[in-house]
Scaffold this motif. Structure first.
Motif, short mmCIF file in Angstrom:
data_model
loop_
_atom_site.label_atom_id
_atom_site.label_comp_id
_atom_site.label_asym_id
_atom_site.label_seq_id
_atom_site.Cartn_x
_atom_site.Cartn_y
_atom_site.Cartn_z
N THR A 137 0.87 -1.18 0.00
CA THR A 137 0.00 0.00 0.00
C THR A 137 0.91 1.23 0.00
O THR A 137 2.10 1.13 0.28
N VAL A 138 0.30 2.37 -0.31
CA VAL A 138 1.07 3.62 -0.32
C VAL A 138 1.71 3.84 1.05
O VAL A 138 2.89 4.19 1.16
N ALA A 139 0.93 3.60 2.11
CA ALA A 139 1.46 3.79 3.47
C ALA A 139 2.66 2.88 3.73
O ALA A 139 3.67 3.32 4.28
N ARG A 185 3.43 4.00 16.11
CA ARG A 185 2.72 5.27 15.95
C ARG A 185 3.58 6.39 15.42
O ARG A 185 3.16 7.16 14.57
N ARG A 186 4.81 6.48 15.96
CA ARG A 186 5.65 7.62 15.58
C ARG A 186 5.95 7.58 14.07
O ARG A 186 5.80 8.59 13.38
N GLU A 187 6.31 6.39 13.56
CA GLU A 187 6.64 6.27 12.15
C GLU A 187 5.38 6.46 11.28
O GLU A 187 5.45 7.05 10.21
N GLN A 188 4.25 5.95 11.76
CA GLN A 188 3.03 6.10 10.96
C GLN A 188 2.62 7.57 10.87
O GLN A 188 2.09 8.01 9.85
N ALA A 189 2.88 8.33 11.94
CA ALA A 189 2.59 9.77 11.89
C ALA A 189 3.46 10.44 10.84
O ALA A 189 3.00 11.31 10.09
N GLN A 190 4.73 9.99 10.77
CA GLN A 190 5.63 10.55 9.74
C GLN A 190 5.15 10.19 8.34
O GLN A 190 5.22 11.00 7.42
N VAL A 191 4.66 8.96 8.20
CA VAL A 191 4.15 8.52 6.89
C VAL A 191 2.99 9.42 6.47
O VAL A 191 2.93 9.89 5.33
N ARG A 192 2.09 9.70 7.41
CA ARG A 192 0.95 10.57 7.07
C ARG A 192 1.41 11.97 6.71
O ARG A 192 0.88 12.59 5.80
N GLU A 193 2.42 12.44 7.42
CA GLU A 193 2.93 13.78 7.14
C GLU A 193 3.53 13.87 5.74
O GLU A 193 3.26 14.82 4.99
N VAL A 194 4.32 12.84 5.39
CA VAL A 194 4.93 12.83 4.05
C VAL A 194 3.85 12.70 2.98
O VAL A 194 3.87 13.40 1.96
N GLU A 202 -2.70 11.83 0.98
CA GLU A 202 -3.24 11.34 2.25
C GLU A 202 -4.50 10.51 2.07
O GLU A 202 -4.76 9.60 2.88
N HIS A 203 -5.25 10.72 0.98
CA HIS A 203 -6.45 9.91 0.75
C HIS A 203 -6.11 8.59 0.05
O HIS A 203 -6.98 7.78 -0.22
N GLN A 241 -0.11 6.64 -13.24
CA GLN A 241 1.33 6.79 -13.48
C GLN A 241 1.89 7.98 -12.69
O GLN A 241 2.95 7.87 -12.07
N GLY A 242 1.16 9.09 -12.70
CA GLY A 242 1.61 10.28 -11.98
C GLY A 242 1.71 10.02 -10.49
O GLY A 242 2.68 10.42 -9.83
N GLU A 243 0.70 9.34 -9.95
CA GLU A 243 0.71 9.03 -8.51
C GLU A 243 1.87 8.09 -8.17
O GLU A 243 2.48 8.21 -7.11
N LYS A 244 2.12 7.12 -9.07
CA LYS A 244 3.24 6.21 -8.82
C LYS A 244 4.54 6.99 -8.69
O LYS A 244 5.36 6.74 -7.81
N LYS A 245 4.74 7.94 -9.60
CA LYS A 245 5.94 8.78 -9.55
C LYS A 245 6.03 9.49 -8.21
O LYS A 245 7.09 9.53 -7.58
N LEU A 246 4.88 10.05 -7.77
CA LEU A 246 4.90 10.79 -6.52
C LEU A 246 5.19 9.89 -5.33
O LEU A 246 5.97 10.24 -4.45
N VAL A 247 4.59 8.69 -5.33
CA VAL A 247 4.83 7.75 -4.22
C VAL A 247 6.30 7.33 -4.22
O VAL A 247 6.94 7.25 -3.16
N ASP A 248 6.84 7.10 -5.40
CA ASP A 248 8.23 6.72 -5.55
C ASP A 248 9.13 7.78 -4.89
O ASP A 248 10.00 7.47 -4.07
#
Lengths: 316, 257
Positions: free
Chosen positions: B96-98, B123-132, B139-140, B151-158
C-alpha cells in the motif's frame, strides 16, 4: 484481526482432528505440523524475501540429527533441550553459509544453496560415527516438559502428548512469524525482494535483512526437522537430499507463496494429495508434476489464492 | 557564502573505450535546484549514479558533506542525507502507499530490524508517513495498493518514499519522464513544494522539459559527450543560443519568455 480469526479456525481443525480421525490418521498429521513449521520459515526467505533455496532440507536434517544425537548418543531426552540445540546448530550453520550464499541472488543463490545441501548430504553419509551413515540414527522417545511417558505405547505417545506438543509448537512458531512478516523487518524484506536497488536507497541494508531472514528460516526448518524425527522415529540422510528441498518448495507453491497460511495449507494439501495419488496410481509422481504445472500456470497464488478468489467471488 | 553539500571533483567514468564522463567538476550548495541537461548519451544518468555512489568513478571523487561517497554503500548514504530516485518509476506493486512510504521512515528511525511488532502499530513512524503523504497530496491514497495508482501518482509515491528519509540533498533522474505534458507541471510543483516542506535543502534533477527548467530550476548544468559544457543560472542559459544549440538543439520559444 483476520489473521487471528483464520488462525483460530486452523487451530480448531487441528484440535478436532485426533478425535475425528482416530490414531492412525493422527500419526500422519504430526509430519504435516512438522513441515508446516519448517516451511513457515522457508516461506519467509522464499515467499517474502524472493530467495529460492534448493538446500533447506539441510536445515531440516540438522534439526532431526540434533534431536537424534542428543537423545541417542548423549542421553539428553528433554525435547526442549533438543530443540534449543537444534536451533543453535542450524542457526550457526545458516549464519556461516548465508554469508556466502547471500552474496548472490536469483539462480546463483539457488545453485549455491543446492551445493551446500549436497555437501551436507554427503557429510551425513561419510561421518559414520556421528551420523550413523546411510542408516541414520534412530530417535528415542523424548521427554516433554520433564515427563517421560514411559508407560505409553509408541502410538499412544505420538497421538497423545506429542501431538499436542507439536501443535503448540506450530502455534507459537506461526504466531511469531505472523508478527515478523507484518513488522518493519518484514516490510524491508519484501521491499528488497521487489526492488533491491530502490530499497537500499531507502536506507535499508538489504544484505543484512536477507541474512537475518536466512538464519530465521534455518532455525524454523530445524524445529520442524526435530519434530519430524520424533514422529518417524529416526534421522536419516535422505531428509537432507535435494529432492526433499524440491518437495519443500513444491509444498509452499501449492499452498500459496508469500502468504502466511501458505505452508500449512500446502502441507495439508500435499499430504492428502500424495496419499490419494499413491493409493490410486503408480504414476503418482507424474500426477504430482502435472498438478504443480497447472498450479503455476493457472493459480500462481496456490490453493490459498484459489480460496481467496472464491471467497471474493461469492461476496459479489 | 552558503553551505556546500556536494562536491564533484574531476570525475571521469569510462565503459571500456567509451568515456561517459570526462573530468566533471562542480559544487552544489544549500538552496539550489539544479537541472542537469544534455542530449541522450551525454552522461546524465551516469552522473547521477556516480554522485549517489552507485558507480565508482575511474578518476576523481564525490564528497557529500565533506566526506567521500565512495564505498559507503547506498543505504548508509541515504541515511546520511543523500537520497535519490530512478529514471523508471520504482514502486513495490503489492505494497500500500502507506507501507511503501514507511520503509524509509523505519530505516531513518533505526527500526528496520524490529521483528516482533506489526509496523501498523508503530505510531511515531506512521505519523511521519501521514505527514509525508500529506505533503504530496496522497493522504487519501494511504491504503491504496501501489499497482492500482495512476502513473503520476506512482511517480509521486516513488519520490515520497525517498523523501521520508528527510534527505538534505535529493537526486531525481527524470522525475517527469513517462508523464503526460499536461500533468508534468502539476507533478513538478507538488514535488518541489513537498521537498521544501520536508526540509530538503537542495535538488538535482535530470530533466528534458525546458519549460519546467525555465520555471523551477535555479541553475542549469549542461553535459555533452561526458563533458561539462554549461553551468549557469537559467536566464543566462536561455539567453545563450550557442549553448542551447549544443545541448538541446531547439527551444520552445515560450520558455524564453
Amino acid at each position: 484481526m483476520k489473521t487471528i480469526l483464520a488462525f483460530l479456525a486452523v487451530l480448531a481443525a487441528f484440535v478436532a482432528a485426533p478425535f475425528a480421525l482416530g490414531p492412525y490418521y493422527t500419526t500422519l498429521i504430526i509430519p504435516i505440523l512438522a513441515y508446516a513449521i519448517a516451511l513457515t520459515g522457508l516461506n519467509l526467505l522464499f515467499g517474502y524475501g524472493g530467495l529460492l533455496s534448493f538446500g533447506h532440507a539441510m536445515f531440516l536434517a540438522i534439526g532431526a540429527y540434533a534431536s537424534a544425537v542428543m537423545g541417542a548418543k548423549l542421553g539428553v531426552r528433554a525435547f526442549e533441550a533438543q530443540l534449543i540445540v537444534a536451533m543453535l546448530a542450524s542457526g550457526t550453520v545458516a549464519a556461516l553459509i548465508g554469508l556466502l550464499c547471500l552474496r548472490y541472488t536469483t539462480i546463483f543463490f539457488s545453485m549455491l544453496t543446492l551445493a551446500f545441501g549436497m555437501i551436507f548430504h554427503s557429510f551425513l553419509f561419510k561421518f559414520y560415527d556421528l551420523t550413523g551413515g546411510e542408516s541414520g540414527i534412530s530417535v528415542p522417545r523424548p521427554s516433554l516438559f520433564g515427563a517421560s511417558f514411559a508407560s505409553m505405547s509408541k502410538t499412544a505417545f505420538l497421538v497423545g502428548p506429542f501431538y499436542w506438543y507439536a501443535l503448540g509448537l506450530f502455534s507459537v512458531m506461526f504466531l511469531l512469524m505472523a508478527l515478523i512478516v507484518s513488522s518493519p523487518f518484514g516490510l524491508a524484506l519484501k521491499a528488497g525482494r521487489d526492488n533491491e536497488r530502490k530499497t537500499s536507497f531507502l536506507g535499508v541494508p538489504v544484505f543484512k535483512v536477507r541474512y537475518v531472514a536466512f538464519i530465521l528460516s534455518g532455525i524454523y526448518c530445524a524445529v520442524g526437522g526435530a519434530v519430524l524425527a520424533v514422529s518417524i522415529g529416526a534421522a536419516d540422510p535422505e531428509l537432507s537430499y535435494w529432492t526433499q528441498s524440491g518437495n519443500m518448495i513444491f509444498i509452499i507453491i501449492l499452498g500459496g507463496l508469500g502468504q502466511l497460511f501458505g505452508p500449512i495449507v500446502g502441507a495439508v494439501s500435499f499430504t492428502l494429495l500424495q496419499d490419494t495419488l499413491m493409493a490410486n496410481t503408480e504414476y503418482w509422481r507424474f500426477a504430482l508434476g502435472a498438478i504443480l504445472a497447472l498450479i503455476i500456470i493457472f493459480a500462481p497464488r496456490g490453493i490459498l489464492g484459489l480460496i481467496t478468489r472464491a471467497l471474493e467471488w461469492r461476496r459479489r | 557564502m552558503t553551505e556546500m553539500l556536494l562536491r564533484a571533483l574531476n570525475i571521469t567514468k569510462r565503459y571500456g573505450a567509451f568515456t561517459a564522463l570526462a573530468g566533471v567538476s562542480f559544487d552544489i550548495s544549500k538552496g539550489e535546484v539544479v537541472a542537469v541537461v544534455g542530449p541522450n548519451g551525454a552522461g546524465k544518468t551516469t552522473l547521477v549514479n556516480t554522485l549517489s555512489g552507485l558507480f565508482m568513478p575511474d578518476e576523481g571523487g564525490v564528497m557529500f558533506e565533506g566526506r567521500p561517497v565512495a564505498g559507503l554503500g547506498a543505504s548508509a548514504l541515504a541515511l546520511r542525507g543523500l537520497a535519490r530516485s530512478f529514471q523508471l518509476v520504482t514502486i513495490y506493486p503489492s505494497f500500500t502507499v502507506a507501507e511503501m512510504i514507511s520503509v524509509g521512515a523505519f530505516a531513518r528511525a533505526g527500526q528496520t530490524f524490529r521483528l516482533l511488532r506489526p509496523s501498523a502499530t508503530c505510531r511515531r513512524e506512521q505519523a511521519q508517513v501521514r505527514e509525508v503523504a500529506a505533503a504530496f497530496g496522497l493522504e487519501h491514497r494511504l491504503e491504496t495498493t501501489c499497482s492500482a495508482l495512476s502513473q503520476g501518482e506512482k511517480k509521486l509515491v516513488d519520490i515520497a518514499s525517498a523523501l521520508t528519509l528527510r534527505p538534505r540533498l535529493m537526486l531525481l533522474d527524470e522525475p517527469t519522464s513517462g508523464i503526460s505534458s499536461a500533468d508534468k507541471d502539476r507533478i513538478m510543483e507538488t514535488l518541489l513544494a513537498a521537498a521544501q516542506r520536508l526540509g530538503v535543502e537542495s535538488l538535482v534533477l535530470v530533466e528534458h522539459d525546458m519549460e519546467l527548467i525555465a520555471r523551477y530550476a535555479t541553475r542549469v548544468i549542461g553535459l555533452k559527450a561526458g563533458s561539462l559544457v554549461a553551468d549557469m543560472p537559467p536566464d543566462a542559459f536561455f539567453r545563450d543560443p550557442a549553448v542551447i544549440e549544443t545541448l538541446v538543439g531547439k527551444v520552445p520559444h515560450n520558455a524564453l519568455g
